[in-house]
Design a protein around this motif. Sequence first.
Motif, PDB file in Angstrom:
ATOM      1  N   ALA A   1      60.829  21.812 -22.326  1.00 33.79           N
ATOM      2  CA  ALA A   1      62.437  22.199 -22.414  1.00 33.79           C
ATOM      3  C   ALA A   1      62.917  22.390 -21.005  1.00 33.79           C
ATOM      4  O   ALA A   1      62.234  22.846 -20.020  1.00 33.79           O
ATOM      5  N   LEU A   2      64.135  22.150 -21.169  1.00 33.98           N
ATOM      6  CA  LEU A   2      64.849  22.366 -19.782  1.00 33.98           C
ATOM      7  C   LEU A   2      65.792  23.546 -19.965  1.00 33.98           C
ATOM      8  O   LEU A   2      66.718  23.674 -20.976  1.00 33.98           O
ATOM      9  N   VAL A   3      65.622  24.355 -19.015  1.00 34.85           N
ATOM     10  CA  VAL A   3      66.363  25.794 -19.032  1.00 34.85           C
ATOM     11  C   VAL A   3      67.413  25.912 -17.919  1.00 34.85           C
ATOM     12  O   VAL A   3      66.732  25.760 -16.865  1.00 34.85           O
ATOM     13  N   ILE A   4      68.666  25.945 -18.140  1.00 31.92           N
ATOM     14  CA  ILE A   4      69.764  25.579 -16.838  1.00 31.92           C
ATOM     15  C   ILE A   4      70.705  27.109 -16.964  1.00 31.92           C
ATOM     16  O   ILE A   4      71.030  27.606 -18.087  1.00 31.92           O
ATOM     17  N   GLY A   5      71.133  27.245 -16.014  1.00 31.96           N
ATOM     18  CA  GLY A   5      72.208  28.339 -15.770  1.00 31.96           C
ATOM     19  C   GLY A   5      73.135  27.588 -14.834  1.00 31.96           C
ATOM     20  O   GLY A   5      72.833  26.953 -13.732  1.00 31.96           O
ATOM     21  N   VAL A   6      74.347  27.856 -15.369  1.00 33.03           N
ATOM     22  CA  VAL A   6      75.390  27.181 -14.662  1.00 33.03           C
ATOM     23  C   VAL A   6      76.895  27.918 -14.638  1.00 33.03           C
ATOM     24  O   VAL A   6      77.089  28.708 -15.808  1.00 33.03           O
ATOM     25  N   GLU A   7      77.598  27.929 -13.533  1.00 33.00           N
ATOM     26  CA  GLU A   7      78.806  28.552 -13.781  1.00 33.00           C
ATOM     27  C   GLU A   7      79.911  27.959 -12.914  1.00 33.00           C
ATOM     28  O   GLU A   7      79.473  27.384 -11.808  1.00 33.00           O
ATOM     29  N   VAL A   8      81.129  27.929 -13.330  1.00 35.18           N
ATOM     30  CA  VAL A   8      82.273  27.685 -12.652  1.00 35.18           C
ATOM     31  C   VAL A   8      83.170  28.431 -12.581  1.00 35.18           C
ATOM     32  O   VAL A   8      84.247  28.695 -13.252  1.00 35.18           O
ATOM     33  N   TYR A   9      82.875  29.540 -11.746  1.00 38.06           N
ATOM     34  CA  TYR A   9      83.512  30.770 -11.798  1.00 38.06           C
ATOM     35  C   TYR A   9      85.126  30.715 -10.880  1.00 38.06           C
ATOM     36  O   TYR A   9      86.119  31.312 -11.462  1.00 38.06           O
ATOM     37  N   SER A  10      85.141  29.524 -10.330  1.00 32.17           N
ATOM     38  CA  SER A  10      86.553  29.429  -9.423  1.00 32.17           C
ATOM     39  C   SER A  10      87.586  29.265 -10.436  1.00 32.17           C
ATOM     40  O   SER A  10      88.676  29.719  -9.826  1.00 32.17           O
ATOM     41  N   ARG A  11      87.321  28.865 -11.693  1.00 31.61           N
ATOM     42  CA  ARG A  11      88.516  28.484 -12.494  1.00 31.61           C
ATOM     43  C   ARG A  11      88.962  30.053 -13.239  1.00 31.61           C
ATOM     44  O   ARG A  11      89.922  29.966 -13.826  1.00 31.61           O
ATOM     45  N   PHE A  12      88.261  30.894 -12.842  1.00 29.98           N
ATOM     46  CA  PHE A  12      88.350  32.221 -13.811  1.00 29.98           C
ATOM     47  C   PHE A  12      88.600  33.411 -12.762  1.00 29.98           C
ATOM     48  O   PHE A  12      88.191  34.649 -13.306  1.00 29.98           O
ATOM     49  N   LEU A  13      89.143  33.206 -11.708  1.00 33.09           N
ATOM     50  CA  LEU A  13      89.340  34.260 -10.659  1.00 33.09           C
ATOM     51  C   LEU A  13      90.679  34.553 -10.494  1.00 33.09           C
ATOM     52  O   LEU A  13      91.629  33.636 -10.407  1.00 33.09           O
ATOM     53  N   HIS A  14      91.038  36.033 -10.341  1.00 31.87           N
ATOM     54  CA  HIS A  14      92.430  36.491 -10.232  1.00 31.87           C
ATOM     55  C   HIS A  14      92.699  36.278  -8.747  1.00 31.87           C
ATOM     56  O   HIS A  14      91.835  36.653  -7.848  1.00 31.87           O
ATOM     57  N   PRO A  15      93.934  35.534  -8.550  1.00 33.47           N
ATOM     58  CA  PRO A  15      94.051  35.198  -6.917  1.00 33.47           C
ATOM     59  C   PRO A  15      94.111  36.469  -5.996  1.00 33.47           C
ATOM     60  O   PRO A  15      93.900  35.925  -4.839  1.00 33.47           O
ATOM     61  N   ARG A  16      94.318  37.501  -6.512  1.00 36.82           N
ATOM     62  CA  ARG A  16      94.558  38.598  -5.504  1.00 36.82           C
ATOM     63  C   ARG A  16      93.584  40.019  -5.810  1.00 36.82           C
ATOM     64  O   ARG A  16      93.676  40.941  -5.137  1.00 36.82           O
ATOM     65  N   ASP A  17      92.478  39.518  -6.607  1.00 36.28           N
ATOM     66  CA  ASP A  17      91.499  40.470  -6.813  1.00 36.28           C
ATOM     67  C   ASP A  17      90.471  40.351  -5.807  1.00 36.28           C
ATOM     68  O   ASP A  17      89.459  39.355  -5.998  1.00 36.28           O
ATOM     69  N   ARG A  18      90.191  41.257  -4.605  1.00 39.12           N
ATOM     70  CA  ARG A  18      89.165  41.216  -3.645  1.00 39.12           C
ATOM     71  C   ARG A  18      87.896  41.176  -4.243  1.00 39.12           C
ATOM     72  O   ARG A  18      86.995  40.526  -3.934  1.00 39.12           O
ATOM     73  N   ALA A  19      87.571  42.017  -5.212  1.00 41.50           N
ATOM     74  CA  ALA A  19      86.352  42.528  -5.635  1.00 41.50           C
ATOM     75  C   ALA A  19      85.615  41.328  -6.239  1.00 41.50           C
ATOM     76  O   ALA A  19      84.269  41.055  -6.069  1.00 41.50           O
ATOM     77  N   THR A  20      86.335  40.308  -6.955  1.00 40.41           N
ATOM     78  CA  THR A  20      85.869  39.143  -7.741  1.00 40.41           C
ATOM     79  C   THR A  20      85.846  37.824  -6.644  1.00 40.41           C
ATOM     80  O   THR A  20      84.849  37.121  -6.558  1.00 40.41           O
ATOM     81  N   ARG A  21      87.027  37.920  -6.157  1.00 40.04           N
ATOM     82  CA  ARG A  21      87.169  36.538  -5.317  1.00 40.04           C
ATOM     83  C   ARG A  21      86.137  36.579  -4.153  1.00 40.04           C
ATOM     84  O   ARG A  21      85.787  35.552  -3.659  1.00 40.04           O
ATOM     85  N   ALA A  22      85.833  37.715  -3.558  1.00 41.42           N
ATOM     86  CA  ALA A  22      84.875  37.834  -2.513  1.00 41.42           C
ATOM     87  C   ALA A  22      83.242  37.646  -2.779  1.00 41.42           C
ATOM     88  O   ALA A  22      82.691  36.995  -2.027  1.00 41.42           O
ATOM     89  N   LEU A  23      83.016  37.262  -3.928  1.00 43.76           N
ATOM     90  CA  LEU A  23      81.795  37.329  -4.585  1.00 43.76           C
ATOM     91  C   LEU A  23      81.365  36.093  -5.312  1.00 43.76           C
ATOM     92  O   LEU A  23      80.359  35.567  -5.048  1.00 43.76           O
ATOM     93  N   PHE A  24      82.300  35.667  -6.236  1.00 47.70           N
ATOM     94  CA  PHE A  24      81.917  34.604  -6.960  1.00 47.70           C
ATOM     95  C   PHE A  24      82.109  33.203  -6.506  1.00 47.70           C
ATOM     96  O   PHE A  24      82.825  32.878  -5.581  1.00 47.70           O
TER      97      PHE A  24
END
Length: 353
Positions: A160-183
């Motif tokens: 079995a192949l187990v994968i984790g993946v994210e493209v968080y950059s498409r879901f970030l608030h442009p002015r939200d420091r808390a999320t843009r700084a992390l993801f």
Amino acid sequence: MTGQPDVRGPRTERHPPEEASAPRLAWGIRGTGSHLPGRQVPSEDLSRSMGLPPSWIERCTGIRRRHVAGDGEAASDLAAAAGRHALDAARLDAADLGLIVLGTSTPDELGPSTACRVQALLGARTAAAFDVAAACTGFVYGLQAAVGWLSTQRGAPPYALVIGVEVYSRFLHPRDRATRALFGDGAAAAVIGPVARPYGLGPVVLGSDGSRAGDVLIPAGGSRAPASPATLAALGHTIHMDARAVRDFITAIFPRLVTEASRTAGISPADLALVVPHQPNPRLVASLAADAGLSPAQVAIAGQDVGNIGAASLPYALDTAVRARGVGPGDLVLLAGFGAGLTWGHTLITWPP
């Protein structure tokens, strides 16, 4: 009492079915791999773009840079690339797979599953494929799904192949420091297959607390708040996070998972060769090592170069540790995941040769 004689004969001792037919094989990680988009965004540049001192993000989080997917690059593209690397490490190809399990919060589309997209990209024609939605714990949940499937299937390829993946950059608030700084964006994977006992994955222990689902979420785009001009105007399709609540959760859950796993296995945290946690904030997670009874050298921290890549965070740190420092036969490796939902999970691996 019926008064009838007992004609059943003498009782014979019987072993439970699981003892009589105890399998000689277990399920273990046979190869790991990861893939990051080519574009990098240094934390200094991101800090400046948000009107912050250049060193602010790295000082608060430990994150030096993150990778961002290019135009037209989706979660399935990153996931398929990571899967190929894991297959190469396991010396297998896509035809050897019986199952693909993919954890993500940022799928290509709401349906079909992104795992099916990956199956097509890999050419894994004999593999069943499905997604798990457990946020940053998605890889650990995926391991449980894979082990359960492998343990009950007959006639299917035993990998079995187990994968984790994210493209968080498409879901970030442009002015939200808390999320843009992390993801950030990225993918990582592991091939699960048969190994000889006593090596292999131990029990996978999972948990959740749905009463705190609002701590981290993308509130719009589903059946409760489908896309509309109003949801777009309110930025409802971006990640909303209660930073204080999330920090408190991480501070409590990581030491707890280490303690629970060690106690259940009858060992002390000092016996663990490697602990691989999810690392939404690398500096915070590293600071919790002592509270978990660990030395800094035991904890695999890799988020400083990628940020929080969600369901890919834990397998990326594992792949980095395997390649950079190596893991030896018989080493005890603890995977500890936690994330939105709220969800958490852990498993102790006796690393195979």
